[in-house]
Design a protein around this motif. Structure first.
Motif, mmCIF file in Angstrom:
data_model
loop_
_atom_site.group_PDB
_atom_site.id
_atom_site.type_symbol
_atom_site.label_atom_id
_atom_site.label_comp_id
_atom_site.label_asym_id
_atom_site.label_seq_id
_atom_site.Cartn_x
_atom_site.Cartn_y
_atom_site.Cartn_z
ATOM 1 N N LYS A 123 -4.972 -9.458 3.068
ATOM 2 C CA LYS A 123 -4.374 -10.306 2.045
ATOM 3 C C LYS A 123 -3.711 -11.531 2.675
ATOM 4 C CE LYS A 123 -2.883 -11.349 -2.120
ATOM 5 N NZ LYS A 123 -3.825 -11.787 -3.185
ATOM 6 N N ALA A 124 -3.052 -11.333 3.791
ATOM 7 C CA ALA A 124 -2.418 -12.453 4.492
ATOM 8 C C ALA A 124 -3.464 -13.483 4.909
ATOM 9 C CB ALA A 124 -1.652 -11.936 5.705
ATOM 10 N N LYS A 125 -4.579 -13.007 5.429
ATOM 11 C CA LYS A 125 -5.649 -13.917 5.858
ATOM 12 C C LYS A 125 -6.162 -14.734 4.686
ATOM 13 C CE LYS A 125 -7.304 -11.111 9.743
ATOM 14 N NZ LYS A 125 -8.449 -10.308 10.274
ATOM 15 N N GLN A 126 -6.313 -14.080 3.525
ATOM 16 C CA GLN A 126 -6.791 -14.778 2.329
ATOM 17 C C GLN A 126 -5.846 -15.904 1.922
ATOM 18 O OE1 GLN A 126 -7.357 -11.793 -0.707
ATOM 19 N NE2 GLN A 126 -8.846 -10.638 0.510
ATOM 20 N N LEU A 127 -4.554 -15.706 2.173
ATOM 21 C CA LEU A 127 -3.552 -16.697 1.803
ATOM 22 C C LEU A 127 -3.300 -17.720 2.902
ATOM 23 C CD1 LEU A 127 -0.964 -14.295 0.109
ATOM 24 C CD2 LEU A 127 -2.529 -15.879 -1.045
ATOM 25 N N GLY A 128 -4.001 -17.570 4.021
ATOM 26 C CA GLY A 128 -3.803 -18.484 5.133
ATOM 27 C C GLY A 128 -2.501 -18.255 5.873
ATOM 28 N N LEU A 129 -2.008 -17.008 5.831
ATOM 29 C CA LEU A 129 -0.743 -16.663 6.480
ATOM 30 C C LEU A 129 -0.976 -15.651 7.585
ATOM 31 C CD1 LEU A 129 1.476 -16.127 3.283
ATOM 32 C CD2 LEU A 129 1.384 -18.165 4.730
ATOM 33 N N LEU A 130 -0.076 -15.621 8.562
ATOM 34 C CA LEU A 130 -0.077 -14.546 9.540
ATOM 35 C C LEU A 130 0.503 -13.303 8.879
ATOM 36 C CD1 LEU A 130 1.200 -16.552 12.627
ATOM 37 C CD2 LEU A 130 -1.133 -15.754 12.209
ATOM 38 N N PRO A 131 0.128 -12.099 9.352
ATOM 39 C CA PRO A 131 0.572 -10.881 8.673
ATOM 40 C C PRO A 131 2.083 -10.741 8.541
ATOM 41 C CG PRO A 131 -1.262 -10.367 10.104
ATOM 42 C CD PRO A 131 -0.886 -11.797 10.382
ATOM 43 N N ASP A 132 2.836 -11.035 9.621
ATOM 44 C CA ASP A 132 4.292 -10.900 9.498
ATOM 45 C C ASP A 132 4.888 -12.023 8.654
ATOM 46 O OD1 ASP A 132 3.706 -12.747 11.459
ATOM 47 O OD2 ASP A 132 4.918 -11.822 13.023
ATOM 48 N N GLU A 133 4.238 -13.176 8.646
ATOM 49 C CA GLU A 133 4.660 -14.271 7.783
ATOM 50 C C GLU A 133 4.495 -13.881 6.310
ATOM 51 O OE1 GLU A 133 3.770 -19.074 7.432
ATOM 52 O OE2 GLU A 133 2.231 -17.720 8.232
ATOM 53 N N PHE A 134 3.389 -13.238 5.997
ATOM 54 C CA PHE A 134 3.140 -12.760 4.638
ATOM 55 C C PHE A 134 4.183 -11.714 4.235
ATOM 56 C CE2 PHE A 134 0.836 -9.440 2.081
ATOM 57 C CZ PHE A 134 0.878 -10.129 0.872
ATOM 58 N N TYR A 135 4.459 -10.795 5.144
ATOM 59 C CA TYR A 135 5.418 -9.729 4.854
ATOM 60 C C TYR A 135 6.798 -10.295 4.540
ATOM 61 C CZ TYR A 135 8.290 -5.528 5.587
ATOM 62 O OH TYR A 135 9.193 -4.491 5.436
ATOM 63 N N VAL A 136 7.288 -11.199 5.376
ATOM 64 C CA VAL A 136 8.644 -11.710 5.161
ATOM 65 C C VAL A 136 8.710 -12.643 3.952
ATOM 66 C CG1 VAL A 136 9.209 -11.456 7.606
ATOM 67 C CG2 VAL A 136 8.502 -13.697 6.740
ATOM 68 N N SER A 137 7.600 -13.305 3.637
ATOM 69 C CA SER A 137 7.597 -14.148 2.433
ATOM 70 C C SER A 137 7.675 -13.284 1.183
ATOM 71 C CB SER A 137 6.347 -15.031 2.401
ATOM 72 O OG SER A 137 5.168 -14.270 2.226
ATOM 73 N N GLN A 138 6.999 -12.127 1.213
ATOM 74 C CA GLN A 138 7.098 -11.196 0.089
ATOM 75 C C GLN A 138 8.496 -10.590 -0.006
ATOM 76 O OE1 GLN A 138 4.452 -10.374 -2.304
ATOM 77 N NE2 GLN A 138 4.020 -12.376 -1.381
ATOM 78 N N LEU A 139 9.094 -10.309 1.150
ATOM 79 C CA LEU A 139 10.465 -9.783 1.179
ATOM 80 C C LEU A 139 11.423 -10.784 0.532
ATOM 81 C CD1 LEU A 139 12.572 -7.694 2.214
ATOM 82 C CD2 LEU A 139 12.619 -8.973 4.363
ATOM 83 N N LEU A 140 11.276 -12.049 0.876
ATOM 84 C CA LEU A 140 12.130 -13.083 0.292
ATOM 85 C C LEU A 140 11.903 -13.210 -1.209
ATOM 86 C CD1 LEU A 140 14.101 -15.473 0.541
ATOM 87 C CD2 LEU A 140 12.140 -16.915 1.132
ATOM 88 N N GLN A 141 10.654 -13.213 -1.605
ATOM 89 C CA GLN A 141 10.315 -13.384 -3.016
ATOM 90 C C GLN A 141 10.819 -12.221 -3.861
ATOM 91 O OE1 GLN A 141 6.254 -14.762 -4.049
ATOM 92 N NE2 GLN A 141 6.118 -12.959 -5.380
ATOM 93 N N ASP A 142 10.697 -10.999 -3.345
ATOM 94 C CA ASP A 142 11.028 -9.814 -4.144
ATOM 95 C C ASP A 142 12.498 -9.431 -4.083
ATOM 96 O OD1 ASP A 142 8.349 -9.824 -4.607
ATOM 97 O OD2 ASP A 142 7.897 -7.960 -3.527
ATOM 98 N N THR A 143 13.181 -9.781 -2.973
ATOM 99 C CA THR A 143 14.554 -9.291 -2.794
ATOM 100 C C THR A 143 15.581 -10.391 -2.570
ATOM 101 O OG1 THR A 143 14.432 -9.080 -0.377
ATOM 102 C CG2 THR A 143 13.598 -7.220 -1.685
ATOM 103 N N GLY A 144 15.132 -11.593 -2.199
ATOM 104 C CA GLY A 144 16.069 -12.650 -1.845
ATOM 105 C C GLY A 144 16.580 -12.557 -0.423
#
Length: 437
Positions: free
Chosen positions: A363-384
């Motif tokens: 999923k990260a690759k599809q979005l043009g993100l690195l895997p840990d970049e995708f993870y922390v962006s989701q963390l920010l979006q979902d939890t602040g």
């Protein structure tokens, strides 16, 4: 939003140390001295500082290397806490550890035989140091910390890094961050002695970032400064070149907005101090009010002074809070799938390793993100909760991490970790599949 992506403790609720703020207030408004408003030990320190300021005012220019009485006190402080002789002329005050690092590296920046100077830096490590090295057009030499051995420094890895670098630069110095940022480790005496041996063999200047030395998170972990290691190893190691960095901005004191720190240089070529002086003279000196706070760090209330009990109660409260928060983080992560973390020994960060499901990596690759970049962006979006992805701080290829800041309020840390735990479990469930180990 919870800004847990940087070490700015007061921005997330850590209270300032009253004694520091009292002295800072008094030097800024001397009319309050001896008016019965603040403790007498705060009054005396403010008077001492003002006597050493031009015109008796902190609004005057500071001496180039810092206010002399504070430099003298830094040397005395080093002798008292480390048991190693210090010369005040070798202590310099600047705008934080990064500022002092930049000035020192600018001094050693010179080409030799057509090759630029190289500086060994830890991976993972502090991004500001990487930017300083690259900004000065020095050669950054990465050496990887050994995650599988609690982030220790493997001498074979240091040798590999130096040998590989010698074809493109002249290795001149090695940066050591102890306690670790972002890793939260503390170097053992055995590891430090091996590093000193290596640096001696390769003729490297040791640059020891010890800004988190007051943030010890476990009772069985002892911080030992490199200056003491050199002394105890005796000659020829005691004559090695060493630069030690300390800051007001980090850890217990957390005066990030004050921007003040100091370095001590040991055994450097006699030509270097005048060069440091010249570079300091063309840069804005540390704010005098910030230097007043630094004076309190190196000259805290004594047992027979009126501020002693309150000061030490505040220090213990913050320290114990960090310890409790570190323990809570370890327990939370231990019980989660797809994440693990080495013991938190010192500093104010933790840097867990993420073992993300293949579906999440895809999923990260599809979005043009690195895997840990995708993870922390989701963390920010979902939890602040805002944290730093591991790729920004450095990590071995194929591994993923994140850096999150500890806070000194364990009850608030508990709420944060519960929010993080819920997110992580839902993330892993959403992308369920084969989990990489």
């Amino acid at each position: 939003m919870l800004r847990l992506n940087m070490g700015d403790a007061q921005s997330v609720g850590q209270p300032p140390i009253n004694f520091l703020r009292q002295v800072m207030t008094l030097v800024a408004y001397p009319e309050l001295i001896h008016k019965g408003i603040f403790p007498e030990d705060a009054n005396i320190r403010a008077e001492n500082i003002l006597k050493n300021c031009a015109g008796g005012s902190v609004g005057s220019y500071s001496e180039v290397c810092g206010i002399k009485i504070i430099r003298r006190q830094i040397a005395k402080f080093i002798e008292e806490i480390d048991g190693v002789e210090s010369q005040w002329e070798n202590c310099y005050i600047g705008q934080g550890a990064g500022d002092m690092m930049k000035i020192f590296l600018a001094v050693i920046k010179f080409n030799e035989n057509g090759l630029k100077a190289g500086v060994l830096t830890p991976v993972p490590g502090c991004t500001s140091y990487s930017m300083i090295i690259e900004g000065l057009d020095l050669q950054k030499i990465d050496y990887y910390l050994d995650e599988d051995n609690e982030w220790s420094i493997n001498i074979n890895e240091l040798q590999r890094a130096v040998d590989d670098a010698k074809t493109v630069c002249n290795p001149r110095a090695i940066v050591l961050i102890n306690p670790g940022n972002p890793t939260g480790h503390i170097l053992t005496v055995e590891n430090m002695e091996a590093i000193v041996n290596f640096a001696f063999k390769e003729n490297l200047i040791i640059i020891a970032d010890e800004v988190y030395r007051t943030n010890i998170l476990k009772a069985n972990c002892n911080f030992i400064p490199f200056r003491r290691i050199l002394k105890e190893m005796d000659k020829p190691y005691s004559k090695m070149e060493l630069v030690t960095l300390m800051s007001m901005s980090d850890g217990i004191y957390a005066e990030n907005g004050s921007r003040c720190g100091f370095c001590e240089i040991i055994n450097l070529d006699p030509e270097i101090p005048p060069m440091i002086y010249r570079l300091l003279s063309i840069s804005p000196p540390a704010c005098n009010i910030a230097q007043a706070a630094l004076y309190c760090l190196v000259n805290p209330p004594k047992p027979d002074e009126p501020s002693y009990e309150e000061y030490h109660n505040e220090i213990f409260r913050i320290t114990d809070g960090f310890k409790a928060s570190a323990s809570l983080v370890e327990k939370t992560i231990k019980n989660l799938e797809g994440i693990k973390c080495n013991p938190l020994e010192g500093g104010i960060f933790f840097y867990p390793r993420l073992s993300l499901p293949e579906n999440a990596v895809e999923k990260a690759k599809q979005l043009g993100l690195l895997p840990d970049e995708f993870y922390v962006s989701q963390l920010l979006q979902d939890t602040g909760i805002c944290v730093v992805p591991g790729y920004e701080l450095g990590q071995k290829q194929g591994t993923y991490h994140m850096r999150m800041t500890l806070i000194s309020d364990p009850e608030r840390e508990r709420i944060i970790m519960q929010r993080f735990k819920t997110f992580h479990m839902e993330f892993m469930k959403k992308y369920t599949g084969f989990v990489k180990t």
